[in-house]
Write a protein that holds these residues in place. Structure first.
Motif: not given
Length: 177
Positions: A43-53, A147-155
């Motif tokens: 499967q291909t998982i993209t940042s766009e496909s994850l929007r909303g989650e 949900k908008q695709g914004n990333a946290s700082e790496p943990i």
């Protein structure tokens, strides 16, 4: 008089530099990171496909001396938060080039995930391009996407024997409220 002007200029310069740094940090956090990763199942998982989650990306490698508790913690995290809309992925940073010292085939990663009961989708970041985009400088590290695709700082630096869900709960709960 000259001394006061130098001190004033130095203070002003410091404030401008601090403001610029804070502005850059805020812009980084407010801009979604675009990426595409392939799962070991094709499967291909993209940042766009994850929007909303809300998404947790757990970056690691099968050669790391991860504790069994930490790997099981990834599964428990997925179990505890799946009904609340959180999706968890384990992202292998190992090479797909069989000549590389850091090589792992999809079959080897499947066997690794089965051995440790890792019941989340395994993704590949073989050239490290995605982990670099997130600013990851140690493994294992976790990145949480809102949900908008914004990333946290790496943990990183989480207690390998601690409850992963508890260690990430505060961050996740803020995104889910």
């Amino acid at each position: 008089m000259l001394l006061i002007n130098r001190k004033s200029l130095l203070a002003l310069f410091s404030l401008v530099l601090l403001g610029t740094s804070l502005g850059l940090a805020q812009n980084r956090a407010a801009t979604p990171v675009e990426f595409s990763l392939r799962s070991i199942d094709g499967q291909t998982i993209t940042s766009e496909s994850l929007r909303g989650e809300v998404v947790v990306l757990a970056f690691g490698a099968s050669w790391l001396p991860l504790s069994k508790a930490q790997l099981q913690g990834i599964g428990k995290l997925a179990d505890e938060y799946s009904d609340r809309g959180v999706v968890v992925y384990w992202v292998s940073t190992e090479s797909e080039d069989s000549k590389s010292k850091n090589f792992a085939s999809d079959e080897q990663l499947r066997a690794f995930s089965q051995k440790y009961g890792l019941k989340v989708t395994v993704l590949r970041d073989p050239d490290g391009a995605v982990s670099k985009k997130f600013g990851i400088d140690q493994l294992p590290s976790f990145v949480i996407l809102d949900k908008q695709g914004n990333a946290s700082e790496p943990i990183g630096g989480l207690d390998p024997n601690g409850n992963l869900a508890n260690q990430l709960a505060e961050r996740l709960d803020k995104l889910l409220d």
